[in-house]
Design a protein around this motif. Structure first.
Motif, short mmCIF file in Angstrom:
data_model
loop_
_atom_site.label_atom_id
_atom_site.label_comp_id
_atom_site.label_asym_id
_atom_site.label_seq_id
_atom_site.Cartn_x
_atom_site.Cartn_y
_atom_site.Cartn_z
N TYR A 304 0.44 10.94 -11.07
CA TYR A 304 0.78 9.80 -10.08
C TYR A 304 2.04 10.39 -9.47
O TYR A 304 3.02 9.53 -9.24
CB TYR A 304 0.87 8.42 -10.73
N ASN A 305 2.27 11.64 -9.30
CA ASN A 305 3.59 12.04 -8.76
C ASN A 305 3.48 12.74 -7.48
O ASN A 305 2.79 12.10 -6.67
CB ASN A 305 4.27 12.88 -9.61
N PRO A 338 -2.65 2.05 -2.13
CA PRO A 338 -1.43 2.11 -2.40
C PRO A 338 -0.70 0.53 -1.72
O PRO A 338 -1.12 0.14 -0.82
CB PRO A 338 -0.66 3.04 -1.68
N SER A 339 0.58 0.28 -2.18
CA SER A 339 1.29 -0.89 -1.64
C SER A 339 2.13 -0.13 -0.62
O SER A 339 2.88 1.03 -0.69
CB SER A 339 2.01 -1.73 -2.64
N VAL A 340 2.29 -1.05 0.75
CA VAL A 340 2.90 -0.63 1.78
C VAL A 340 4.18 -1.52 2.19
O VAL A 340 3.81 -2.74 2.36
CB VAL A 340 2.05 -0.07 2.94
N SER A 341 5.30 -1.10 2.56
CA SER A 341 6.29 -2.00 2.85
C SER A 341 7.29 -1.11 3.83
O SER A 341 7.01 0.11 3.99
CB SER A 341 7.15 -2.64 1.82
N ASN A 388 4.20 4.60 -10.33
CA ASN A 388 5.52 4.94 -10.64
C ASN A 388 6.02 5.87 -9.52
O ASN A 388 6.97 6.61 -9.75
CB ASN A 388 5.75 5.26 -11.90
N SER A 389 5.17 6.17 -8.47
CA SER A 389 5.36 7.03 -7.44
C SER A 389 5.54 6.40 -5.97
O SER A 389 4.66 5.47 -5.90
CB SER A 389 4.27 8.24 -7.48
#
Length: 755
Positions: A304-305, A338-341, A388-389
């Motif tokens: 997850y990097n 993914p979460s996007v902001s 965590n990335s």
């Protein structure tokens, strides 16, 4: 499903697939047709990694799909509207149009596993077909026939089109699926409605479904390899792929290997990106073998990097001259969302930090992310995050720019904008990455794109070195540009003038400070006549009051009036005449009455209020200083203007603000020794104390705080706080007897000096 006699059934099969009017393509030469994608199913694979033959897949039946009921349309996928009927309209036999060859219509079969909730998984035949130029044939429907030779199981499916096909239309069909038994041969035929006298047939043998191969694996994160070992037996195929929603996308050639167990029992597969969806598939090399899947890195933190984002693709779909950011995002792990902001970069450097923007939720449509009412700028970025990335993507577009010129005591901002927009600016003081502003905000607007001239905004600055914050104010999400102009460039005369002015100002300030310091040393401005009132808590509290009175008298040069220092006069005339006489003296000399408050003072005050309500103006004890002082205080509070002569003092740890009665809200309160500088300032008449002298007072208060009497007062307060918390008696601590004696001597000495 219908059952027919074996002889008649064999005759039908022979007539359909071996007669001159029908076409039977061999399994090796049949054209390939891709099955339509089924949305919402969890399919592991649809083809072998080398692209040849068919493979077992798992198909999980949805509710309502229990059993081989072919009239259930939720197992059927088409690209045209249809109904399932026994007969379709215009089902008469017709002649095939010139130029149309039905013999090359693709029809393919594949074996999948149908897993029902009420039974174990079983082999099942998936049918995929594609009919070109259905409009020219004026097709009204399609008929699919299924037959398993060994059991005479027969299924028939008729699809009738609801609309007339156009000339260039191509019909695509995928049916899941016809149940079959392992080890048996099946025949599937397709014919048209109306009947043009041509049928396309396929036969397929469902192999016995063997158990999955037993294997072990290990991996090396440094070499980016996965090692697979199997047991002796049939040849095995091992491959690495990225599991997506419906398929498992194969990697390069190094990720696929066939293990010939007669020569080797192991294989080493390599991969490019370490991802959580990296799948290891191991299966027997024969056709229609079941595939066993494992995900070695699904719970590995390294998956997850950086590789998660290096394998991703970003495509900018933002519309020009529109306040919208839009990006098409894709990566091999399409099932992970993914979460996007939004975030705002500190500068345009590639590795600069990107600060999150609050409440900047991004709308997602599939794998396309967009947000409206945003200032499109290379520093306004999307932040993609998963576990965590995180990764930052910024658009390569700039809708406006600004230049700053330094004028005579003003800053001139030149805005160049390609879109209608409003811009705001304000002066600020740079503090690290932030720029603090307390100045007015100025705004300017460009109303039309046809206006090619720059718009100008002038800011008067109050000090050299000021920076400017600039941002778009007509959108919801915008970042603030911090611009710090170069005041030195071409401004030598202005700097010289400012330096001379600063020098003159500093000289005048030093002269005024000298006069002030001389005045303070000769006669401190906070010197006042002070009447000290307190409650009779305990003997140690009386000693604390004596230490506080000595601190006021010596360090602040105040004339302190304390009953402990004037016991002879109190005994001669009584406490009431003495208190009221001293109160009048304080008022004549513009002094102050300091009321020292404790938790016990609150208790005595409530008792005094109760006694006052019960017996009116009676006084229980003519020697009670506290009760007499409360009566005097209540009388002064009713007059209103006399409350300014009172200050309420409470020591930290001995009293809280909640212990002070609400009726004292008009009295100024000080928490010692924390509020000592404020107390010193209040002791001086505000009309006599200039604001610019306050820092001088703070200097002397700092010096006073280091004095011996100040330290003694602090020890007294701390000892009283400990005694109050522990509940022990004053005389129990033998180690403090010497200190108590010295304090008593101090009180006696002060009393003698006052007399």
């Amino acid at each position: 499903m219908g059952l027919v006699a074996p002889g008649l059934l064999l005759y039908l099969v022979s007539a359909l697939c071996h007669s001159g009017g029908a076409l039977r393509l061999s399994q090796q030469t049949q054209p390939h047709v891709s099955c339509l994608p089924r949305m919402g199913q969890d399919e592991l694979s649809t083809s072998k990694p080398d692209g040849t033959g068919d493979a077992y897949t798992n198909y999980v039946a949805q509710p309502g799909q229990e059993g081989p009921v072919v009239t259930k349309s939720d197992r059927l996928i088409t690209n045209f509207n249809y109904t399932i009927r026994r007969e379709c309209r215009k089902n008469k036999k017709k002649k095939l149009p010139v130029g149309v060859d039905l013999q090359h219509f693709p029809l393919s079969l594949s074996v999948i596993h149908l897993c029902l909730a009420t039974a174990d998984c079983q082999p099942c035949i998936r049918v995929c077909a594609k009919l070109y130029k259905a409009g020219r044939l004026q097709l009204r429907g399609i008929r699919i026939e299924f037959l398993q030779l060994s059991t005479n199981n027969h299924y028939s499916l008729r699809l009738c089109s609801e609309t007339k096909a156009q000339n260039d239309d191509s019909w695509e069909i995928q049916y899941d699926c016809f149940p079959a038994d392992a080890g048996h041969e099946v025949i599937v035929s397709l014919s048209t409605i109306p009947d043009y006298g041509v049928q396309v047939c396929r036969n397929h043998t469902v192999d016995e479904h063997e158990t999955d191969p037993v294997f072990n694996y290990s991996f090396s994160l440094m070499k980016k390899t996965v090692s697979v070992s199997v047991l002796p037996g049939p040849s095995v195929t091992a491959r690495l792929c990225y599991q997506q929603a419906f398929t498992c996308e194969q990697l390069g050639n190094q990720s696929y290997q066939q293990i010939d167990t007669s020569h080797s029992l192991s294989a080493v597969l390599s991969y490019e990106f370490l991802l959580p969806c990296l799948c290891l598939e191991v299966y027997y090399s024969k056709q229609d073998s079941s595939r066993k899947q494992v995900f070695p890195f699904s719970e590995t933190e390294e998956a997850y990097n950086a590789d998660l984002w290096r394998s991703s693709r970003f495509t900018d779909w933002s519309d020009e001259f529109k306040d919208q950011m839009k990006v098409d995002f894709s990566w091999p792990c399409s099932r992970l969302k993914p979460s996007v902001s939004l975030c705002w970069k500190e500068n345009e450097h590639f590795d600069s930090a990107c600060l999150d923007i609050a409440n900047s939720s991004v709308v997602a449509s599939g794998m396309t992310y967009f947000i409206d009412s945003v200032d499109v700028h290379p520093r306004m970025c999307f932040k993609f995050a998963y576990r965590n990335s995180s990764h930052v993507w910024c658009p390569n577009r700039r809708d406006w720019s600004v230049d700053v010129e330094v004028g005579v005591f003003q800053l001139v901002l030149q805005f160049k904008s390609y879109i209608p927009a409003s811009f705001s600016a304000t002066l600020c003081s740079k503090n690290g990455h932030d720029c603090n502003s307390t100045y007015l905000i100025h705004t300017v607007t460009k109303h039309s794109t046809s206006d090619t001239e720059n718009i100008e905004l002038i800011l008067p600055f109050q000090a050299l070195g000021s920076c400017v914050q600039v941002w778009r104010s007509d959108v919801l999400f915008s970042g603030k540009h911090i611009i710090c102009p170069n005041y030195d460039h071409g401004r030598l005369g202005l700097l010289v003038l400012a330096s001379l002015s600063a020098t003159v100002f500093i000289i005048m300030l030093l002269l005024l400070l000298k006069r002030c310091i001389t005045r303070i040393i000769s006669a401190p401005p906070w010197r006042r006549t002070i009447l000290l009132i307190y409650s009779p808590d305990s003997e140690e509290h009386n000693i604390l009051i004596g230490a506080f009175a000595d601190f006021l008298r010596v360090e602040l040069c105040c004339d302190v009036i304390l009953d402990l220092w004037d016991t002879g006069k109190v005994a001669q005339i009584g406490i009431i005449p003495w208190l009221y006489g001293k109160r009048e003296l304080v008022e004549r000399e513009s002094g102050k009455v300091l009321l020292v408050w404790t938790k016990f003072s609150k208790v005595l005050f409530e008792q005094w209020l109760t006694m006052k309500l019960s017996c009116g103006s009676c006084h229980s004890d003519p020697h009670d200083l506290f009760s007499t002082a409360m009566a005097c205080l209540q009388s002064d509070l009713k007059q209103g203007d006399r409350s300014k002569d009172y200050f309420l003092i409470y020591f930290e740890g001995l009293c809280e603000i909640n212990d002070i009665p609400d009726s004292f809200h008009t009295i100024a309160k000080f928490k010692l020794l924390k509020d000592l500088p404020d107390l010193v300032c209040k002791l001086q008449n505000p009309a006599e104390l200039s604001c610019w002298l306050k820092f001088v007072i703070k200097f002397f208060v700092r010096r006073i705080a280091q004095s011996e009497r100040s330290k003694n007062l602090r020890r007294r307060v701390e000892l009283s706080r400990v005694r109050q918390q522990s509940g022990t008696q004053w005389e129990e601590d033998a180690a403090e007897l010497e200190l108590i004696s010295s304090d008593v001597s101090l009180i006696d000495q002060s009393t003698s000096s006052s007399l």
